[in-house]
Design a protein around this motif. Sequence first.
Motif, PDB file in Angstrom:
ATOM      1  N   LEU A 206      -9.058 137.124  50.317  1.00 21.06           N
ATOM      2  CA  LEU A 206     -10.044 136.331  51.054  1.00 21.06           C
ATOM      3  C   LEU A 206      -9.373 135.178  51.793  1.00 21.06           C
ATOM      4  CD1 LEU A 206     -12.939 136.189  48.434  1.00 21.06           C
ATOM      5  CD2 LEU A 206     -12.921 137.450  50.583  1.00 21.06           C
ATOM      6  N   LYS A 207      -8.369 134.592  51.160  1.00 24.02           N
ATOM      7  CA  LYS A 207      -7.638 133.501  51.813  1.00 24.02           C
ATOM      8  C   LYS A 207      -6.953 134.009  53.075  1.00 24.02           C
ATOM      9  CE  LYS A 207      -4.272 129.829  50.921  1.00 24.02           C
ATOM     10  NZ  LYS A 207      -3.376 129.227  49.912  1.00 24.02           N
ATOM     11  N   HIS A 225     -17.083 131.904  50.505  1.00 30.87           N
ATOM     12  CA  HIS A 225     -16.793 132.973  49.545  1.00 30.87           C
ATOM     13  C   HIS A 225     -15.452 132.725  48.868  1.00 30.87           C
ATOM     14  CE1 HIS A 225     -16.698 137.605  48.737  1.00 30.87           C
ATOM     15  NE2 HIS A 225     -16.526 136.882  47.648  1.00 30.87           N
ATOM     16  N   TYR A 226     -14.449 132.399  49.668  1.00 26.92           N
ATOM     17  CA  TYR A 226     -13.120 132.116  49.103  1.00 26.92           C
ATOM     18  C   TYR A 226     -13.163 130.904  48.174  1.00 26.92           C
ATOM     19  CZ  TYR A 226      -8.524 129.947  48.865  1.00 26.92           C
ATOM     20  OH  TYR A 226      -7.385 129.332  48.420  1.00 26.92           O
ATOM     21  N   ARG A 231     -13.177 128.547  42.767  1.00 26.71           N
ATOM     22  CA  ARG A 231     -13.830 127.645  41.816  1.00 26.71           C
ATOM     23  C   ARG A 231     -14.228 128.390  40.537  1.00 26.71           C
ATOM     24  NH1 ARG A 231     -16.695 123.068  43.266  1.00 26.71           N
ATOM     25  NH2 ARG A 231     -15.176 123.031  44.969  1.00 26.71           N
ATOM     26  N   GLN A 232     -14.743 129.594  40.680  1.00 30.36           N
ATOM     27  CA  GLN A 232     -15.172 130.373  39.517  1.00 30.36           C
ATOM     28  C   GLN A 232     -14.005 130.714  38.602  1.00 30.36           C
ATOM     29  OE1 GLN A 232     -17.072 133.628  41.552  1.00 30.36           O
ATOM     30  NE2 GLN A 232     -19.113 132.714  41.417  1.00 30.36           N
ATOM     31  N   PRO A 255     -23.187 135.179  42.632  1.00 30.50           N
ATOM     32  CA  PRO A 255     -23.657 134.380  43.776  1.00 30.50           C
ATOM     33  C   PRO A 255     -23.587 132.884  43.480  1.00 30.50           C
ATOM     34  CG  PRO A 255     -25.187 136.163  43.273  1.00 30.50           C
ATOM     35  CD  PRO A 255     -24.224 136.098  42.138  1.00 30.50           C
ATOM     36  N   ILE A 256     -23.704 132.085  44.504  1.00 33.50           N
ATOM     37  CA  ILE A 256     -23.583 130.635  44.359  1.00 33.50           C
ATOM     38  C   ILE A 256     -24.691 130.057  43.489  1.00 33.50           C
ATOM     39  CG2 ILE A 256     -24.778 130.317  46.561  1.00 33.50           C
ATOM     40  CD1 ILE A 256     -22.262 127.953  44.841  1.00 33.50           C
ATOM     41  N   ILE A 257     -25.922 130.572  43.601  1.00 32.30           N
ATOM     42  CA  ILE A 257     -27.018 130.025  42.798  1.00 32.30           C
ATOM     43  C   ILE A 257     -26.818 130.349  41.328  1.00 32.30           C
ATOM     44  CG2 ILE A 257     -29.516 130.084  42.409  1.00 32.30           C
ATOM     45  CD1 ILE A 257     -28.560 128.568  44.920  1.00 32.30           C
TER      46      ILE A 257
END
Length: 416
Positions: A206-207, A225-226, A231-232, A255-257
């Motif tokens: 992704l980077k 997304h990256y 972070r995850q 997902p972010i939520i």
Amino acid sequence: MSRAKPEDDEYWNSSKFKAFTFDDDDDEFSRLKESKRAMNSILVVDDDDDDDEEEDGVERVSWSGEPVGSISWSVKETASSIRSGSERSFPKIDTTPSLSKQGSGYSLSSLFKEKFRSLQDKLLLLDEAVAVYDGNLITAVSQILFQELMARDVALRHYVHYLKEMGEQKLLVELMKALGRTEDMALMQYKEHLNIKDEGQRRDFLKSCLGLPFSQDDATHVQDHYTLLERQIIIEADAEIFKKFPRKASILNMPIITTLYYSCFYHYGESEGTYSSPANIRKTFRISEKQYILTALGARAKLKSWFDVDSLFNTKNWLGYTKKRSPVGFHRVVDILQKNSAPVNVLQEYVNLIDSPELKLSVALKYKCHDIVINTYRDLKDRQELVVYREKLERDSPEYRKIQELLNNVQIRWKN
């Protein structure tokens, strides 16, 4: 995929432009110029060139016997034919290192069409190019195919559909690039992350996509997304916190939520400077106040942390007084609290914050907030509804006795 049209077969097995011949030794140079113009007209056309410029262009062709351009055959064959005037056979493949094509009037595609007429010749040349790792020639073959497809809309659509069905992602990317559809090309390349199972490798992929020519909105999405996956991975490494409240699944690739809910559940109260704090996630990913409140409310209510629930809605005015406000309707807040088995006193506090009397009464009836129902009928001076509601309660319960006292109160002027 539909069968190729006859004219397509004819194209690949023959060439529209014939190679020049040298039957007349006295006119070799004029025939050479004519052939060169024919080849260049396939892909490289410049109608403004005058005769002098064309002659100059021909003179810049190297006839030293060494390869010209980055293609894998030698101009030596052609030079030899000029001297001998003999019949030309299939051009020999020269696997010696290619020279720069600067100064040559030939393009890869025009030479490919001119000297390699039949399909078998083209395939033999392509096989040889693959064998000697001649990327320029391989690219030339692809470019010819793509340019022919661009002139045939139906064939192009069928080809794109076929590549998608067969999962030929890399060839799709090259096709979109050749068609000038750079944004589509970038999106197709980005979608390859779905085939990467290892989270670290997916993050690195992704980077590498961040510099692709996305549209502005898509570029923001890929960047988020990256950042989210990065972070995850960091948050996931902290396994100690799961001992008290075991989780059902990892947050990687969620997902972010979902990630925000996880953060509000396990990391609520952390300072904004930490990657795992709800405040940091909210700021980094530009989460709206409404979405944040709903997500945090669900997480803290799940933990029965009613103090934290109150803190979500408590605000102070300029005089220092505290009041509750919400970016979402309080009836939705009550729904979430009830689903998480909030006690009656907590429910009633938030039901009372509903502005509409009709909606407040409806919610109170739904969740059996007896005091609110009784007080609402009293304020409406609706004696009949109080009598009906009393029959739904247990006799001698506090709520039953309260209704009885109201009905016996002669100071209330009932409307019915």
